[in-house]
Design a protein around this motif. Structure first.
Motif, PDB file in Angstrom:
ATOM      1  N   SER A   8       0.907  -1.269  -0.143  1.00 48.44           N
ATOM      2  CA  SER A   8      -0.078  -0.043   0.134  1.00 48.44           C
ATOM      3  C   SER A   8       1.003   1.236   0.160  1.00 48.44           C
ATOM      4  CB  SER A   8      -0.838   0.003   1.301  1.00 48.44           C
ATOM      5  OG  SER A   8      -0.157   0.213   2.356  1.00 48.44           O
ATOM      6  N   GLY A   9       0.163   2.376  -0.426  1.00 46.58           N
ATOM      7  CA  GLY A   9       0.993   3.676  -0.422  1.00 46.58           C
ATOM      8  C   GLY A   9       0.322   4.565  -1.328  1.00 46.58           C
ATOM      9  N   SER A  10       0.850   5.798  -0.995  1.00 49.50           N
ATOM     10  CA  SER A  10       0.312   7.042  -1.948  1.00 49.50           C
ATOM     11  C   SER A  10       0.702   6.911  -3.618  1.00 49.50           C
ATOM     12  CB  SER A  10       0.586   8.298  -1.255  1.00 49.50           C
ATOM     13  OG  SER A  10       0.495   8.254  -0.270  1.00 49.50           O
ATOM     14  N   PHE A  11       1.850   6.393  -3.694  1.00 48.61           N
ATOM     15  CA  PHE A  11       2.553   6.498  -5.059  1.00 48.61           C
ATOM     16  C   PHE A  11       2.319   7.706  -6.041  1.00 48.61           C
ATOM     17  CE2 PHE A  11       1.575   2.083  -3.644  1.00 48.61           C
ATOM     18  CZ  PHE A  11       2.681   1.569  -3.592  1.00 48.61           C
ATOM     19  N   HIS A  18       9.877   2.487  -4.814  1.00 46.17           N
ATOM     20  CA  HIS A  18       8.724   1.444  -4.755  1.00 46.17           C
ATOM     21  C   HIS A  18       8.792   0.199  -5.733  1.00 46.17           C
ATOM     22  CE1 HIS A  18       6.485   5.630  -4.018  1.00 46.17           C
ATOM     23  NE2 HIS A  18       6.169   5.081  -2.725  1.00 46.17           N
ATOM     24  N   LEU A  74      -6.578   0.000   5.556  1.00 43.09           N
ATOM     25  CA  LEU A  74      -5.917  -0.738   4.947  1.00 43.09           C
ATOM     26  C   LEU A  74      -6.450  -2.198   5.060  1.00 43.09           C
ATOM     27  CD1 LEU A  74      -3.800  -1.588   2.964  1.00 43.09           C
ATOM     28  CD2 LEU A  74      -2.196  -1.187   4.887  1.00 43.09           C
ATOM     29  N   ARG A  88       5.657  -3.534   3.514  1.00 43.31           N
ATOM     30  CA  ARG A  88       6.032  -2.201   3.547  1.00 43.31           C
ATOM     31  C   ARG A  88       7.516  -2.012   3.445  1.00 43.31           C
ATOM     32  NH1 ARG A  88       2.387   1.610   3.313  1.00 43.31           N
ATOM     33  NH2 ARG A  88       3.695   3.006   4.646  1.00 43.31           N
ATOM     34  N   GLY A  89       7.971  -0.862   2.904  1.00 41.28           N
ATOM     35  CA  GLY A  89       9.398  -0.754   2.567  1.00 41.28           C
ATOM     36  C   GLY A  89       9.921   0.151   3.648  1.00 41.28           C
ATOM     37  N   ARG A  91      13.105   2.392   4.696  1.00 44.55           N
ATOM     38  CA  ARG A  91      14.437   3.231   4.195  1.00 44.55           C
ATOM     39  C   ARG A  91      15.460   3.620   5.171  1.00 44.55           C
ATOM     40  NH1 ARG A  91      10.641   7.362   1.362  1.00 44.55           N
ATOM     41  NH2 ARG A  91       9.642   6.484   2.971  1.00 44.55           N
ATOM     42  N   THR A 120      14.846  -1.293   2.032  1.00 44.96           N
ATOM     43  CA  THR A 120      15.387  -0.777   0.620  1.00 44.96           C
ATOM     44  C   THR A 120      16.484  -0.972  -0.009  1.00 44.96           C
ATOM     45  OG1 THR A 120      15.300   1.465  -0.375  1.00 44.96           O
ATOM     46  CG2 THR A 120      16.535   1.364   1.612  1.00 44.96           C
ATOM     47  N   TYR A 124      18.297   3.408  -3.333  1.00 43.09           N
ATOM     48  CA  TYR A 124      17.038   4.141  -2.921  1.00 43.09           C
ATOM     49  C   TYR A 124      17.045   4.588  -1.715  1.00 43.09           C
ATOM     50  CZ  TYR A 124      16.798   1.719  -7.781  1.00 43.09           C
ATOM     51  OH  TYR A 124      16.846   1.400  -8.782  1.00 43.09           O
ATOM     52  N   LEU A 127      15.421   8.143  -1.374  1.00 43.88           N
ATOM     53  CA  LEU A 127      14.226   8.249  -2.435  1.00 43.88           C
ATOM     54  C   LEU A 127      12.750   8.381  -2.047  1.00 43.88           C
ATOM     55  CD1 LEU A 127      14.160   8.966  -5.475  1.00 43.88           C
ATOM     56  CD2 LEU A 127      14.131   6.604  -5.672  1.00 43.88           C
TER      57      LEU A 127
HETATM   58  N1  COD Z   1      12.858   2.513  -0.848  1.00 42.67           N
HETATM   59  C1  COD Z   1      12.063   1.295  -0.303  1.00 42.67           C
HETATM   60  N2  COD Z   1      10.692   1.466  -0.053  1.00 42.67           N
HETATM   61  C2  COD Z   1      10.185   2.802  -0.212  1.00 42.67           C
HETATM   62  C3  COD Z   1      10.762   3.710  -0.711  1.00 42.67           C
HETATM   63  C4  COD Z   1      12.085   3.630  -0.997  1.00 42.67           C
HETATM   64  N3  COD Z   1      12.995   4.521  -1.775  1.00 42.67           N
HETATM   65  N4  COD Z   1       9.835   4.926  -0.920  1.00 42.67           N
HETATM   66  C5  COD Z   1       8.865   4.571  -0.282  1.00 42.67           C
HETATM   67  N5  COD Z   1       8.866   3.333  -0.056  1.00 42.67           N
HETATM   68  C6  COD Z   1       7.857   2.391   0.705  1.00 42.67           C
HETATM   69  C7  COD Z   1       6.989   3.150   1.929  1.00 42.67           C
HETATM   70  O1  COD Z   1       8.016   2.755   2.952  1.00 42.67           O
HETATM   71  C8  COD Z   1       6.008   2.491   1.971  1.00 42.67           C
HETATM   72  O2  COD Z   1       6.042   1.300   2.729  1.00 42.67           O
HETATM   73  C9  COD Z   1       5.564   2.256   0.512  1.00 42.67           C
HETATM   74  O3  COD Z   1       6.727   2.460  -0.064  1.00 42.67           O
HETATM   75  C10 COD Z   1       4.549   3.426  -0.117  1.00 42.67           C
HETATM   76  O4  COD Z   1       5.199   4.569   0.341  1.00 42.67           O
HETATM   77  P1  COD Z   1       4.241   5.972   0.089  1.00 42.67           P
HETATM   78  O5  COD Z   1       5.105   6.904   0.565  1.00 42.67           O
HETATM   79  O6  COD Z   1       4.159   5.911  -1.368  1.00 42.67           O
HETATM   80  O7  COD Z   1       2.944   5.780   0.762  1.00 42.67           O
HETATM   81  P2  COD Z   1       2.739   6.220   2.196  1.00 42.67           P
HETATM   82  O8  COD Z   1       3.863   5.667   3.242  1.00 42.67           O
HETATM   83  O9  COD Z   1       2.612   7.493   2.342  1.00 42.67           O
HETATM   84  O10 COD Z   1       1.433   5.377   2.448  1.00 42.67           O
HETATM   85  C11 COD Z   1       0.961   5.312   3.641  1.00 42.67           C
HETATM   86  C12 COD Z   1      -0.577   4.876   3.460  1.00 42.67           C
HETATM   87  C13 COD Z   1      -1.427   5.853   3.591  1.00 42.67           C
HETATM   88  C14 COD Z   1      -0.844   4.015   2.323  1.00 42.67           C
HETATM   89  C15 COD Z   1      -0.811   3.934   4.778  1.00 42.67           C
HETATM   90  O11 COD Z   1      -0.803   4.823   6.123  1.00 42.67           O
HETATM   91  C16 COD Z   1      -2.297   3.433   4.928  1.00 42.67           C
HETATM   92  O12 COD Z   1      -2.245   2.333   4.240  1.00 42.67           O
HETATM   93  N6  COD Z   1      -3.387   4.125   5.164  1.00 42.67           N
HETATM   94  C17 COD Z   1      -4.638   3.624   5.250  1.00 42.67           C
HETATM   95  C18 COD Z   1      -5.524   3.980   6.295  1.00 42.67           C
HETATM   96  C19 COD Z   1      -5.308   3.174   7.610  1.00 42.67           C
HETATM   97  O13 COD Z   1      -5.671   2.015   7.523  1.00 42.67           O
HETATM   98  N7  COD Z   1      -4.837   3.697   8.632  1.00 42.67           N
HETATM   99  C20 COD Z   1      -4.852   2.825   9.994  1.00 42.67           C
HETATM  100  C21 COD Z   1      -3.527   2.119  10.082  1.00 42.67           C
HETATM  101  S1  COD Z   1      -2.490   3.422  11.195  1.00 42.67           S
END
Ligand code: COD
Length: 162
Positions: A8-11, A18, A74, A88-89, A91, A120, A124, A127
């Motif tokens: 999951s993520g915002s991407f 990612h 989620l 989840r990743g 960093r 990671t 990256y 990143l």
């Molecule tokens: N290397 C490795 N991993 C990476 C990198 C990198 N360079 N960049 C990002 N990642 C990983 C992040 O650690 C994460 O695991 C994933 O990739 C996605 O990252 P982002 O930044 O796109 O997304 P986030 O972390 O902002 O998204 C988190 C959510 C909003 C999706 C998460 O909070 C969620 O699932 N929320 C849903 C609501 C919920 O259930 N809340 C209750 C739980 S507290």
């Protein structure tokens, strides 16, 4: 048992960090569902539709990866699609506290769905989508940080002549 994981993520947008996590997850799980959170409280640069398209293009060659979006919790989404894991990743140490909070809360909400962390690739570790947007906005090169299709999309967003 079939092992299905949600990544999951915002991407907003997908980076090579990612993509590395998604690819590595796909070697371990039978299926990886990339769940894009459609967060109504955030104003993303790319719409959910655009993010789905960019993710689909960049993961086209990985047959066990599926792209989707979700609203709400989620854990509810994971249950709905029959996933038994969340990927989840990680960093840096700075990610750890936040990730531990999310993983602990998710475990409290449903203790049958495990969270798996993938470290990671060192390349990256610095990143993030935010840093990529910041650099692209001021016309810096993001080559080697995002897939080429994302690089082009960022140029279009910030109206940089190609
Ligand atoms: N290397 C490795 N991993 C990476 C990198 C990198 N360079 N960049 C990002 N990642 C990983 C992040 O650690 C994460 O695991 C994933 O990739 C996605 O990252 P982002 O930044 O796109 O997304 P986030 O972390 O902002 O998204 C988190 C959510 C909003 C999706 C998460 O909070 C969620 O699932 N929320 C849903 C609501 C919920 O259930 N809340 C209750 C739980 S507290």
């Amino acid at each position: 048992m079939r092992k299905v994981a949600i990544c999951s993520g915002s991407f907003d947008p997908i980076t090579l960090g990612h993509l590395d996590i998604i690819k590595r997850g796909a070697t371990v799980f039978d299926e990886v569902i990339v769940g894009i959170l459609n967060n109504i409280n955030k104003k993303p640069l790319f719409s959910v539709e655009e993010r789905i398209e960019l993710l689909e293009e960049t993961t086209r060659d990985i047959p066990n990866v599926k792209i989707d979006s979700f609203n709400g919790l989620l854990i509810d989404y994971a249950k709905k699609v029959g996933a038994n894991c969340i990927i989840r990743g990680l960093r840096a140490v700075s990610d750890f506290e936040y990730e531990m909070q999310i993983a602990s809360m998710n475990r409290k909400l449903d203790n049958e769905i495990e969270t798996f962390f993938i470290m990671t690739n060192n390349e990256y570790s610095f990143l993030s989508s935010s840093i990529v947007k910041e650099v692209a906005k001021y016309q810096g090169s993001v080559s080697g940080l995002v897939p080429p299709v994302v690089e082009e999309a960022l140029k279009r967003k910030f109206s940089i002549p190609r």
